[in-house]
Design a protein around this motif. Structure first.
Motif, PDB file in Angstrom:
ATOM      1  N   THR A  97       0.808  -1.218   0.000  1.00 28.00           N
ATOM      2  CA  THR A  97       0.000   0.000   0.000  1.00 28.00           C
ATOM      3  C   THR A  97       0.838   1.263   0.000  1.00 28.00           C
ATOM      4  O   THR A  97       0.304   2.346  -0.039  1.00 28.00           O
ATOM      5  N   ALA A  98       2.143   1.150   0.019  1.00 30.80           N
ATOM      6  CA  ALA A  98       3.009   2.335   0.076  1.00 30.80           C
ATOM      7  C   ALA A  98       2.749   3.308  -1.062  1.00 30.80           C
ATOM      8  O   ALA A  98       2.646   4.503  -0.822  1.00 30.80           O
ATOM      9  N   PRO A  99       2.630   2.875  -2.326  1.00 32.67           N
ATOM     10  CA  PRO A  99       2.376   3.855  -3.385  1.00 32.67           C
ATOM     11  C   PRO A  99       1.071   4.617  -3.188  1.00 32.67           C
ATOM     12  O   PRO A  99       1.022   5.816  -3.395  1.00 32.67           O
ATOM     13  N   ALA A 100       0.026   3.941  -2.756  1.00 32.91           N
ATOM     14  CA  ALA A 100      -1.252   4.628  -2.546  1.00 32.91           C
ATOM     15  C   ALA A 100      -1.127   5.646  -1.419  1.00 32.91           C
ATOM     16  O   ALA A 100      -1.631   6.755  -1.514  1.00 32.91           O
ATOM     17  N   SER A 101      -0.446   5.291  -0.330  1.00 32.12           N
ATOM     18  CA  SER A 101      -0.297   6.244   0.765  1.00 32.12           C
ATOM     19  C   SER A 101       0.626   7.391   0.357  1.00 32.12           C
ATOM     20  O   SER A 101       0.442   8.517   0.793  1.00 32.12           O
ATOM     21  N   GLY A 102       1.629   7.105  -0.502  1.00 26.75           N
ATOM     22  CA  GLY A 102       2.484   8.171  -1.022  1.00 26.75           C
ATOM     23  C   GLY A 102       1.693   9.138  -1.875  1.00 26.75           C
ATOM     24  O   GLY A 102       1.850  10.352  -1.757  1.00 26.75           O
ATOM     25  N   LEU A 103       0.842   8.611  -2.746  1.00 27.32           N
ATOM     26  CA  LEU A 103      -0.023   9.453  -3.559  1.00 27.32           C
ATOM     27  C   LEU A 103      -0.952  10.264  -2.664  1.00 27.32           C
ATOM     28  O   LEU A 103      -1.145  11.459  -2.887  1.00 27.32           O
ATOM     29  N   PHE A 110      -0.416  11.278   0.366  1.00 21.44           N
ATOM     30  CA  PHE A 110       0.368  12.346   0.990  1.00 21.44           C
ATOM     31  C   PHE A 110       0.500  13.530   0.039  1.00 21.44           C
ATOM     32  O   PHE A 110       0.286  14.682   0.423  1.00 21.44           O
ATOM     33  N   ILE A 111       0.863  13.256  -1.215  1.00 20.07           N
ATOM     34  CA  ILE A 111       1.022  14.322  -2.195  1.00 20.07           C
ATOM     35  C   ILE A 111      -0.307  15.033  -2.433  1.00 20.07           C
ATOM     36  O   ILE A 111      -0.365  16.267  -2.467  1.00 20.07           O
ATOM     37  N   GLY A 155     -11.171  17.820   2.461  1.00 17.60           N
ATOM     38  CA  GLY A 155     -10.650  17.902   3.831  1.00 17.60           C
ATOM     39  C   GLY A 155      -9.308  18.612   3.886  1.00 17.60           C
ATOM     40  O   GLY A 155      -9.069  19.454   4.756  1.00 17.60           O
ATOM     41  N   SER A 156      -8.439  18.291   2.959  1.00 20.11           N
ATOM     42  CA  SER A 156      -7.118  18.945   2.902  1.00 20.11           C
ATOM     43  C   SER A 156      -7.247  20.408   2.508  1.00 20.11           C
ATOM     44  O   SER A 156      -6.544  21.264   3.048  1.00 20.11           O
TER      45      SER A 156
END
Length: 167
Positions: A6-12, A14-15, A79-80
């Motif tokens: 899931t790292a790529p999805a969480s990285g996306l 974050f961006i 939200g952001s």
């Protein structure tokens, strides 16, 4: 340590959150610049603000496009966006006692967008879409120029208010 699937999805994510916050901050910056342009009697300052207003309208559109390319619609980052607006509004709201403090507050939130831009430029190799990078780079370079000008104005005002420099 191995990365999870899931790292790529969480990285996306974050961006997307950072872009959303920047979008909200830019909206607050635009409102503040419009208020100051309407109130100032300094023609040079007004001219700079009017140029910043035009550029910040484009910054907002650029960020909207980035969000649409990344997640389909800016509504998915609401939200952001709201968090960025609250952050900027809190700083500007706490800076209402004098025009000097208001410009200082504006300088702080422009600095925040400049920092986000610097972060985006550092992680740009993670974003493969050159169009997204181009939009973020445009905003970043203009925010750097806005920050430098506002910083010079705060310094000039401090010198004048301290009595060290006479106009």
């Amino acid at each position: 340590m191995a990365q999870s699937a899931t790292a790529p999805a969480s990285g996306l994510q974050f961006i997307v959150e950072q872009v959303g916050e920047t979008y909200g901050i830019e909206q607050a910056i635009l409102r503040a610049e419009q208020q100051m342009a309407d109130r100032t009697h300094d023609a040079d300052f007004r001219a700079h603000l009017e140029r910043f207003i035009a550029e910040d309208h484009q910054h907002i559109e650029n960020l909207r496009q980035v969000l649409r390319m990344m997640i389909g619609t800016e509504a998915n980052a609401q939200g952001s966006i709201d968090r960025g607006q609250r952050f900027a509004d809190a700083i500007l709201g706490a800076s209402q006692d004098t025009i000097y403090h208001f410009v200082q507050g504006l300088l702080l939130i422009v600095f925040q967008t400049t920092v986000y831009g610097r972060i985006f430029m550092q992680i740009q190799q993670c974003v493969e879409n050159r169009e997204i990078i181009g939009l973020l780079e445009t905003n970043h370079h203009e925010d750097e120029a806005h920050y430098a000008y506002l910083e010079s104005q705060v310094i000039r005002a401090a010198e004048e208010l301290s009595g060290l420099i006479k106009r």
